[in-house]
Write an enzyme that holds these catalytic residues in place. Structure first.
Site, short mmCIF file in Angstrom:
data_model
loop_
_atom_site.label_atom_id
_atom_site.label_comp_id
_atom_site.label_asym_id
_atom_site.label_seq_id
_atom_site.Cartn_x
_atom_site.Cartn_y
_atom_site.Cartn_z
N TRP A 1 4.26 7.01 17.41
CA TRP A 1 4.87 6.93 18.75
C TRP A 1 3.86 6.54 19.83
O TRP A 1 4.24 6.31 20.97
CB TRP A 1 5.50 8.28 19.11
CG TRP A 1 6.67 8.71 18.28
CD1 TRP A 1 7.18 8.09 17.17
CD2 TRP A 1 7.48 9.87 18.48
NE1 TRP A 1 8.24 8.79 16.67
CE2 TRP A 1 8.44 9.90 17.47
CE3 TRP A 1 7.47 10.90 19.43
CZ2 TRP A 1 9.41 10.91 17.37
CZ3 TRP A 1 8.43 11.92 19.33
CH2 TRP A 1 9.38 11.91 18.31
N HIS B 1 -7.05 4.18 13.97
CA HIS B 1 -6.07 3.19 14.45
C HIS B 1 -6.80 2.15 15.32
O HIS B 1 -7.70 2.48 16.09
CB HIS B 1 -4.96 3.86 15.25
CG HIS B 1 -3.82 2.95 15.51
ND1 HIS B 1 -3.78 2.11 16.60
CD2 HIS B 1 -2.70 2.70 14.79
CE1 HIS B 1 -2.68 1.39 16.55
NE2 HIS B 1 -1.99 1.73 15.46
N GLU C 1 -3.50 -2.92 8.65
CA GLU C 1 -2.87 -3.33 9.90
C GLU C 1 -3.67 -4.47 10.53
O GLU C 1 -4.63 -4.22 11.28
CB GLU C 1 -2.83 -2.16 10.88
CG GLU C 1 -1.98 -1.00 10.39
CD GLU C 1 -1.36 -0.26 11.57
OE1 GLU C 1 -0.15 -0.26 11.68
OE2 GLU C 1 -2.12 0.29 12.39
C1 PEP Z 1 0.96 0.46 15.00
O1 PEP Z 1 0.87 0.98 16.09
O2 PEP Z 1 0.24 0.84 14.09
C2 PEP Z 1 1.89 -0.64 14.83
C3 PEP Z 1 1.96 -1.22 13.67
O3 PEP Z 1 2.65 -0.99 15.93
P1 PEP Z 1 3.84 -2.06 15.98
O4 PEP Z 1 4.79 -1.69 14.86
O5 PEP Z 1 4.44 -1.90 17.32
O6 PEP Z 1 3.22 -3.39 15.74
#
Ligand code: PEP
Length: 240
Positions: free
Chosen positions: A9, A86, A158
């Site tokens: 979130w 992150h 990511e």
């Molecule tokens: C995240 O915050 O790890 C993320 C993947 O965000 P979003 O799904 O908005 O790209």
């Protein structure tokens, strides 16, 4: 293992009332909800089926440090998962791999499930696959240096350039993400982390989720923006 769907979130929502409302609406089996720390207790008290996750932790307990939450504190309010490293923390707060490594160790020592985020930024991505692989491998090696017993370790790949970009065309594809995830699994295994689940994160919404979750190699998704929309988030969870 059932695929994981983690909702990050970030700094949302603004009020506890909205946090409780969102938690109630997304309290489904298989979901991990990661609200901001300030709402962890209320969300934890609200959910019956979903699991509770934190977005970060500090690596020491009971230290003279201001404004942080320790693994022990998170655990005692029912947190099971914690996101570490992150990209928003690496970018905005200049969090280094050395700090990430301390956090991974502290969380695993407290038996929290760690979601370790790795991924290259756009600059590195543009330099091609060899550079991208080298960068992500270096992150993994530094973040997991001296870590043993990875049964509670989860990695989230990511690509930073693909996060929160659903309004642009700059998003990773399931094909490319699968190749990187295969690579991360192979390299993690060489480092002694056998069978580590690897998730994908980056602009996953209810439309894109199916393509990622249908790939056998991808063990789940880390969802930012779409986790704030109960309907969209539940659609994603219904796929696992
Ligand atoms: C995240 O915050 O790890 C993320 C993947 O965000 P979003 O799904 O908005 O790209």
């Amino acid at each position: 293992m059932k695929k994981l769907v983690i909702g990050n979130w970030k700094l949302n929502p603004a009020t506890a009332i909205e946090a409780v409302r969102l938690a109630k609406a997304t309290d489904v089996e298989g979901a991990v909800l990661c609200p901001p720390d300030i709402f962890l207790m209320q969300v934890g008290e609200t959910i019956k089926k979903a699991s509770l996750g934190a977005q970060d932790l500090f690596w020491k307990d009971a230290a003279a440090v201001t404004g942080e939450a320790s693994a022990v504190q998170l655990k005692q309010i029912g947190v099971l998962y914690v996101i570490v490293g992150h990209s928003s923390r690496r970018e905005e707060l200049k969090e280094t791999d050395e700090l990430v490594n301390l956090k991974v160790k502290a969380a695993l020592a407290a038996k929290l499930k760690v979601i370790l985020c790795v991924g290259e930024d756009l600059d590195i991505h543009k330099q091609g696959e060899v550079k991208t692989r080298a960068f992500v491998l270096e992150q993994l090696k530094r973040d997991l240096d001296g870590v043993s017993g990875g049964e509670n370790l989860i990695v989230a790949y990511e690509p930073v350039w693909s996060i929160s970009t659903s309004n642009t065309n700059l998003v990773d594809t399931p094909e490319e993400a699968s190749i990187m995830i295969r690579y991360i699994k192979d390299e993690s295994s060489k480092m002694g982390f056998d069978k580590v689940p690897v998730l994908y994160g980056g602009s996953v919404d209810s439309k894109r989720a199916k393509d990622f979750l249908s790939r056998g190699i991808i063990d789940g998704v880390l969802v930012g923006k779409a986790s704030l929309n109960a309907e969209k988030f539940k659609q994603i969870i219904s796929l696992v």
